[in-house]
Design an enzyme around this catalytic site. Structure first.
Site, PDB file in Angstrom:
ATOM      1  N   LYS A  37     -46.552 -63.675 -32.250  1.00 10.37           N
ATOM      2  CA  LYS A  37     -47.800 -62.962 -31.952  1.00 10.37           C
ATOM      3  C   LYS A  37     -48.457 -62.569 -33.260  1.00 10.37           C
ATOM      4  CE  LYS A  37     -49.143 -58.772 -31.650  1.00 10.37           C
ATOM      5  NZ  LYS A  37     -50.557 -58.886 -32.048  1.00 10.37           N
ATOM      6  N   GLU A  84     -49.579 -44.202 -47.528  1.00  9.33           N
ATOM      7  CA  GLU A  84     -50.056 -45.535 -47.902  1.00  9.33           C
ATOM      8  C   GLU A  84     -51.578 -45.561 -47.795  1.00  9.33           C
ATOM      9  OE1 GLU A  84     -48.118 -49.836 -47.096  1.00  9.33           O
ATOM     10  OE2 GLU A  84     -47.979 -48.464 -45.417  1.00  9.33           O
ATOM     11  N   CYS A 133     -48.479 -54.663 -48.732  1.00  7.37           N
ATOM     12  CA  CYS A 133     -47.435 -53.628 -48.612  1.00  7.37           C
ATOM     13  C   CYS A 133     -46.660 -53.468 -49.915  1.00  7.37           C
ATOM     14  CB  CYS A 133     -46.515 -53.902 -47.439  1.00  7.37           C
ATOM     15  SG  CYS A 133     -46.164 -55.616 -47.232  1.00  7.37           S
ATOM     16  N   GLU A 167     -40.047 -55.726 -41.892  1.00  9.22           N
ATOM     17  CA  GLU A 167     -40.613 -55.467 -43.212  1.00  9.22           C
ATOM     18  C   GLU A 167     -41.777 -54.526 -42.963  1.00  9.22           C
ATOM     19  OE1 GLU A 167     -43.239 -55.549 -45.899  1.00  9.22           O
ATOM     20  OE2 GLU A 167     -43.334 -57.738 -45.665  1.00  9.22           O
TER      21      GLU A 167
HETATM   22  P1  ADP Z   1     -51.077 -52.820 -39.625  1.00  7.91           P
HETATM   23  O1  ADP Z   1     -52.225 -53.078 -38.688  1.00  7.91           O
HETATM   24  O2  ADP Z   1     -51.183 -51.571 -40.403  1.00  7.91           O
HETATM   25  O3  ADP Z   1     -50.669 -54.019 -40.415  1.00  7.91           O
HETATM   26  P2  ADP Z   1     -49.485 -52.600 -37.241  1.00  7.91           P
HETATM   27  O4  ADP Z   1     -48.040 -52.250 -37.189  1.00  7.91           O
HETATM   28  O5  ADP Z   1     -50.439 -51.758 -36.464  1.00  7.91           O
HETATM   29  O6  ADP Z   1     -49.788 -52.582 -38.784  1.00  7.91           O
HETATM   30  O7  ADP Z   1     -49.714 -54.120 -36.828  1.00  7.91           O
HETATM   31  C1  ADP Z   1     -48.854 -55.157 -37.211  1.00  7.91           C
HETATM   32  C2  ADP Z   1     -48.623 -56.050 -36.012  1.00  7.91           C
HETATM   33  O8  ADP Z   1     -47.981 -55.304 -34.981  1.00  7.91           O
HETATM   34  C3  ADP Z   1     -49.907 -56.607 -35.395  1.00  7.91           C
HETATM   35  O9  ADP Z   1     -49.653 -57.933 -34.956  1.00  7.91           O
HETATM   36  C4  ADP Z   1     -50.140 -55.658 -34.215  1.00  7.91           C
HETATM   37  O10 ADP Z   1     -50.910 -56.241 -33.187  1.00  7.91           O
HETATM   38  C5  ADP Z   1     -48.711 -55.423 -33.771  1.00  7.91           C
HETATM   39  N1  ADP Z   1     -48.503 -54.212 -32.969  1.00  7.91           N
HETATM   40  C6  ADP Z   1     -49.240 -53.075 -32.940  1.00  7.91           C
HETATM   41  N2  ADP Z   1     -48.710 -52.191 -32.061  1.00  7.91           N
HETATM   42  C7  ADP Z   1     -47.609 -52.766 -31.519  1.00  7.91           C
HETATM   43  C8  ADP Z   1     -46.610 -52.374 -30.555  1.00  7.91           C
HETATM   44  N3  ADP Z   1     -46.625 -51.173 -29.960  1.00  7.91           N
HETATM   45  N4  ADP Z   1     -45.629 -53.251 -30.258  1.00  7.91           N
HETATM   46  C9  ADP Z   1     -45.575 -54.445 -30.871  1.00  7.91           C
HETATM   47  N5  ADP Z   1     -46.475 -54.881 -31.773  1.00  7.91           N
HETATM   48  C10 ADP Z   1     -47.479 -54.061 -32.103  1.00  7.91           C
END
Ligand code: ADP
Length: 479
Positions: free
Chosen positions: A172, A381, A281, A247
Site C-alpha cells: 500500500k 520532527e 527521516c 522504519e
Molecule cells: P507520514 O505521512 O508522516 O509519512 P504516516 O505514518 O502518516 O507518515 O504515513 C505513512 C504510511 O502509513 C502511508 O502509506 C499512510 O497512508 C499509512 N497509514 C496512515 N495511517 C495508517 C494506519 N492507521 N494504519 C496503517 N497505515 C497507515
C-alpha cells in the site's frame, strides 16, 4: 493519468468504484486519479498473494533473482520517465527524483544477486548420532506500507528482499504518491512476475492497515512512516504475534567540530538538511557547531542557503521544491515561530516565499541560531527546510545532547581527528552514523533505527532477515 490497482496480475478498479484525485503539491493541479480501495479489495489482494506463495517460494532462488534483475534492467532504462512522475506528485527537484529512481533500481539489482545467497548453517553436534542443521525459509505473505517522501525507493527496498527470500507481497503506497507506485508495478508486470506475487492496493491508511494486521494470511508487516502509526501497527500486530519491522521517524543530530573541513561540512549540511525540502527521516534536525567556529559557519551557511533556488521541481536548477501539504507548511511555520518566541535569532528564510506564482506549499530555506533545548525544533520532527544551529564546547557535552532523545535513526559528525571520529561514531546512539558523510544510505548497507525510530534493518544482507524464518532441524541417525 487515470490508473488502476494491480491485483493477481490484473489492473482493476476498486470494488466500490470509488476513485481519488492526485495533486501536484507545487501548484495543486490535478495530475491523475486512482481507485480508492477498501477492506474487500485488500482482502482480495491478500488472497492472491497467499495463493501465489507456494509456487513462488518453491521457485529456485536463481530464477527469482533473474526476474528481479529483469525489473532492474527495465527500471534503469526508464529513469527519466519515472523521475518526472515522481516530481509531479511529490514535488522534489527532478535531479533528486532521478537519484531516487537510481537508488530504487539499486535495491532490485542488489537483491537479484542476494536471492541465491540466503545460506543456512550446519552445527557440530555433541551427540555422535545427530546432525544439526539450520535453514531459512520465507515468512509468507508480506503486507507493506510505504510513505510519500521516497515513493519509489521505499517500495523496492521492501519488495526486492521480500521477493528474493521467496515471499509474496501486497503493497500500500502513500495516498499522496500512488502514481510512482503504479509506474513501478507496470515494470514488475513487464518483467514477468507470476500473477499474485506482487500486488498493489490503494486506499485509506487505517482501512488498509486494519485488514493487514487482522488478516490471518498476512504473516509479516513491513512499515515505513510516522512513529505514531508504527506504534499503532505494532500494538495491533501483537494479537497474532505477526512479524513486524518498522522504519519510523528520526531527529538526526549533525555535529561539526572545530577540526572539520568547514567548507565540506557546510555543503554536507545543505545536502542533509535541505534535500527533499527537509522531508526525509534521516535529514539533520539539530546542527551542533563547536563554539570557536559557529560564527564563521553561520555566515557561510547563510550565504549559500539564501541563494538556493525555490520552485517547481521540474524547472532546472531548482533546489527547494514544495512541502507535501498545508499541514507540513503549518508545522514549519509553527516551529520557526516557537523558536523565535523563545529567543532564537532568524538568520534567513522564516516565511513563505513572496512570489505570486509560487502558490503551492512552499517555505523558504531557513536558518535559526541561538537555538536551545526548550524549542520544538530540538525535539519534534519538523519535516521542513529549517536548520537550527546550536553551539557546544566539548565532545562530552555534544554527545550527551545528541543522544538525549527518544529517536535513534541517523546521526552525522564532521571531524578530521581519527580518535575523536571513533569516540563519536561509537558513542552516538543511532542505527546509522555518517562520519564526514551526509549520504550514508545505500542498497548494500543496513538502514534502521534504534529506540523509537524502529526495529529491523532494510538494505544489504541484513535486509533479508525480516523476511525469513529460522528453522532448526535435528537429524537422528539410525545405526
Ligand atoms: P507520514 O505521512 O508522516 O509519512 P504516516 O505514518 O502518516 O507518515 O504515513 C505513512 C504510511 O502509513 C502511508 O502509506 C499512510 O497512508 C499509512 N497509514 C496512515 N495511517 C495508517 C494506519 N492507521 N494504519 C496503517 N497505515 C497507515
Amino acid at each position: 493519468m487515470n490508473k488502476k490497482m494491480y491485483i493477481n496480475g490484473d489492473w482493476i478498479e476498486s470494488i466500490s468504484g470509488k476513485r481519488q484525485k492526485i495533486q501536484d503539491p507545487a501548484d495543486s493541479s490535478i495530475v491523475g486519479s486512482v481507485p480508492e480501495g477498501n477492506k474487500k479489495d485488500v482482502s482480495k489482494a491478500i488472497n492472491a498473494a497467499s495463493d501465489a506463495f507456494k509456487s513462488w517460494s518453491e521457485m529456485t532462488a536463481l530464477k527469482r533473482g533473474e526476474l528481479l534483475r529483469k525489473a532492474y534492467d527495465i527500471l534503469i532504462n526508464r529513469t527519466d520517465e519515472l523521475a518526472k512522475i515522481l516530481t509531479m506528485e511529490q514535488g522534489k527537484p527532478l535531479s533528486e527524483a532521478e537519484g531516487e529512481i537510481k537508488a530504487a533500481s539499486g535495491f532490485l539489482h542488489w537483491y537479484s544477486e542476494e536471492a541465491k545467497r540466503i545460506y543456512g548453517e550446519t552445527i557440530p553436534s555433541s551427540d555422535p548420532n545427530k546432525r544439526l542443521m539450520v535453514i531459512k525459509q520465507p515468512v509468507g505473505v508480506v503486507a507493506a506500507i510505504t510513505p510519500w517522501n521516497f515513493p519509489a525507493s521505499m517500495i523496492t527496498r521492501k519488495i526486492a528482499p521480500a521477493l528474493a527470500a521467496g515471499c509474496t507481497v501486497v503493497i500500500k503506497p502513500a495516498n499522496y504518491t500512488p502514481l510512482t507506485a503504479i509506474a513501478l508495478f507496470e515494470i514488475f508486470e513487464e518483467a514477468g512476475f507470476p500473477p499474485g506475487v506482487v500486488n498493489l492496493v490503494i486506499g485509506k491508511g487505517k482501512e488498509v492497515g486494519d485488514e493487514f494486521v487482522t488478516n490471518q494470511k498476512v504473516k509479516k508487516i513491513s512499515f515505513t512512516g510516522s512513529t505514531k502509526v508504527g506504534k499503532h501497527l505494532f500494538r495491533e500486530s501483537s494479537n497474532q504475534v505477526k512479524r513486524i519491522s518498522m522504519e519510523l521517524g528520526g531527529h538526526a543530530p549533525f555535529l561539526v567540530f572545530e577540526d572539520a573541513n568547514i567548507e565540506e561540512a557546510i555543503e554536507a549540511s545543505i545536502i542533509s538538511k535541505f534535500r527533499n525540502a527537509g522531508q526525509t527521516c534521516i535529514c539533520s534536525n539539530r546542527i551542533y557547531v563547536q563554539d570557536s567556529i559557529i560564527e564563521t559557519f553561520t555566515k557561510k551557511l547563510a550565504e549559500r542557503v539564501s541563494k538556493m533556488k525555490i520552485g517547481h521541481g521540474i524547472e532546472s536548477g531548482v533546489e527547494i521544491g514544495p512541502l507535501i501539504d498545508e499541514q507540513a507548511l503549518e508545522t514549519s511555520q509553527d516551529h520557526v515561530e516557537d523558536a523565535i518566541k523563545k529567543g532564537a535569532q532568524l538568520i534567513c528564510g522564516g516565511k513563505k516565499p513572496e512570489v505570486e506564482w509560487l502558490n503551492g506549499n512552499f517555505y523558504e530555506p531557513t536558518i535559526l541560531s541561538n537555538v536551545n533545548d526548550s524549542m520544538k525544533v530540538t525535539y519534534e520532527e519538523t519535516f521542513g527546510p529549517i536548520a537550527p544551529l546550536i553551539s557546544f564546547s566539548t565532545e562530552e557535552e555534544v554527545l550527551q545532547k545528541a543522544n538525549d532523545i527518544n529517536y535513534g535513526l541517523a546521526a552525522y559528525a564532521f571531524t578530521n581527528d581519527l580518535g575523536r571520529s571513533y569516540r563519536i561514531a561509537e558513542g552516538l546512539e543511532y542505527g546509522i552514523v555518517g562520519m564526514n558523510d551526509p549520504l550514508p544510505a545505500t542498497p548494500q548497507a543496513p538502514f534502521g533505527g534504534w529506540k523509537e525510530s524502529g526495529m529491523g534493518q532494510e538494505g544489504g544482507h541484513y535486509g533479508i532477515e525480516p523476511f525469513v524464518e529460522i528453522k532448526y532441524i535435528s537429524f537422528k541417525l539410525n545405526r
